[in-house]
Design an enzyme around this catalytic site. Structure first.
Site, PDB file in Angstrom:
ATOM      1  N   ASP A  34       0.826  -1.207   0.000  1.00 38.15           N
ATOM      2  CA  ASP A  34       0.000   0.000   0.000  1.00 38.15           C
ATOM      3  C   ASP A  34       0.863   1.261   0.000  1.00 38.15           C
ATOM      4  O   ASP A  34       2.092   1.176   0.121  1.00 38.15           O
ATOM      5  CB  ASP A  34      -0.942  -0.030   1.217  1.00 38.15           C
TER       6      ASP A  34
ATOM      7  N   ASP B 269     -10.988   2.972  -3.957  1.00 35.34           N
ATOM      8  CA  ASP B 269     -11.525   1.717  -3.419  1.00 35.34           C
ATOM      9  C   ASP B 269     -12.849   1.376  -4.092  1.00 35.34           C
ATOM     10  O   ASP B 269     -13.707   2.249  -4.245  1.00 35.34           O
ATOM     11  CB  ASP B 269     -11.809   1.874  -1.913  1.00 35.34           C
TER      12      ASP B 269
END
Length: 362
Positions: free
Chosen positions: A106, A167
């Site tokens: 990430d 997302d």
């Protein structure tokens, strides 16, 4: 918890997911203890993973599956656990020693874009140095995009797939926004995709997974679930499910395990599809496949009303080459249907439900 991942691995084998081609069980953020151990190594949360990650990896491997894990390029993960900044080599060695097969890396809590880029490069080299084959899943372009255009040629040198967009949520508006964004940016992203490196429409941790197929949850209608499966196949997107396989409807299972759709998604030519026409609420997408075939998707973005017909000419497809001089047409989704043989100058009319997609192989 390790119990959850053990149960999911068992279901993947027992319910045919592994045989359909789904082979990774991926742990997302929050698996770690809040601090590193006395040697500076990452450690699993002792309550939720009492046997440790190595034991879990051994179990997953015993089922013929692979284990994915999560870390972050910055000094903390998105949820505030220890990140890999300044520990790239040590963390890569740790993951390899545990038998990890995929790393989702990430991009939270990196101080500058230069440090972000340097961290992604360094972790790539560190993973290669371990000698273990570990899929490297990056979020590099997503974190660059607000400020600068990503250099996809460089990103592909270091990463196996990379996240481009926000997302994904269990909602139609989320799926629609991903498709709109992909079509808008296709000139810069489609050409770079291919074996070894893929565009990932999303890699969120909202539903415990990446590039998620949110099929089998609650937010999508049946037609919208068909659209996601069809369009992820057209986009050559990695297929990571984010759902609870212990509680999934037979209908969702049929869609997610559909061999013909998965074969399109996994086509060895490895070319990503793209939008070739937009007409009011209809979109026409194509994806070149091996054996001179094409996958074609007709998407109806209309959200109200009933099914509508869309007619297109085969001269549109593959720059006029897909059906020259003739071609056979098979519908794969939402239901299988053989349309027969058409000539180069013929047209086809398909009926598509609102927010639905018809997926064809030409």
């Amino acid at each position: 918890s390790e119990k959850l991942f053990v149960e999911m691995a068992d279901v993947m084998v027992a319910e045919g997911w592994r045989d359909a081609g789904y082979e990774f069980v991926c742990i997302d953020d929050c698996w770690m203890a809040p601090t590193r151990d006395e040697h500076g190594q990452l450690q699993a949360d002792p309550k939720r993973f009492p046997s440790g990650i190595r034991k879990l990896a051994d179990y997953v491997h015993s089922k013929g599956l692979k284990l994915g894990i999560y870390s972050d390029v910055g000094n903390k993960t998105c949820a505030g656990f220890p990140g890999s900044y300044n520990y790239y080599d040590l963390d890569a060695q740790t993951f390899a020693s545990w038998g990890v097969d995929l790393l989702k890396f990430d991009g939270c809590n990196s101080d500058t874009l230069e440090l972000l880029a340097e961290g992604y490069r360094r972790m790539s080299l560190a993973l290669n140095k371990t000698g273990r084959s570990i899929v490297y899943s990056c979020e590099w372009p997503f974190y660059l995009r607000p400020v600068q255009q990503p250099n996809y040629t460089e990103i592909k040198q270091y990463c196996n797939h990379w996240r481009n967009f926000y997302d994904v949520y269990d909602s139609w508006s989320s799926i629609k926004s991903i498709l709109d964004w992909t079509a808008l940016h296709q000139d810069s992203i489609v050409k770079i995709a291919g074996p070894g490196g893929w565009n990932d429409p999303d890699m969120a941790s909202i539903f415990v997974s990446l590039s998620q197929l949110v099929i089998g949850n609650f937010g999508l209608s049946w037609d919208q679930a068909v659209t996601q499966m069809a369009m992820w196949a057209i986009m050559a997107a990695p297929l990571f499910m984010s759902n609870d396989l212990r509680h999934i409807s037979p209908q969702a299972k049929w869609l997610l395990q559909n061999k013909e759709v998965i074969a399109i998604n996994q086509d060895p030519l490895g070319k990503q599809g793209y939008r070739i026409a937009k007409d009011k609420k209809f979109e026409l997408w194509e994806r070149p496949l091996s054996g001179q075939a094409y996958a074609v998707a007709v998407l109806n973005q209309q959200e109200i009303g009933g099914p509508q017909n869309f007619t297109f000419s085969f001269t549109f497809l593959g720059n006029g080459l897909a059906c020259n001089p003739a071609c056979s047409v098979r519908q794969v989704l939402p239901a299988v249907r053989d349309w027969g043989v058409y000539s180069w100058v013929s047209s086809l009319s398909v009926e598509v439900n609102p927010t639905g997609t018809v997926l064809l192989k030409v």
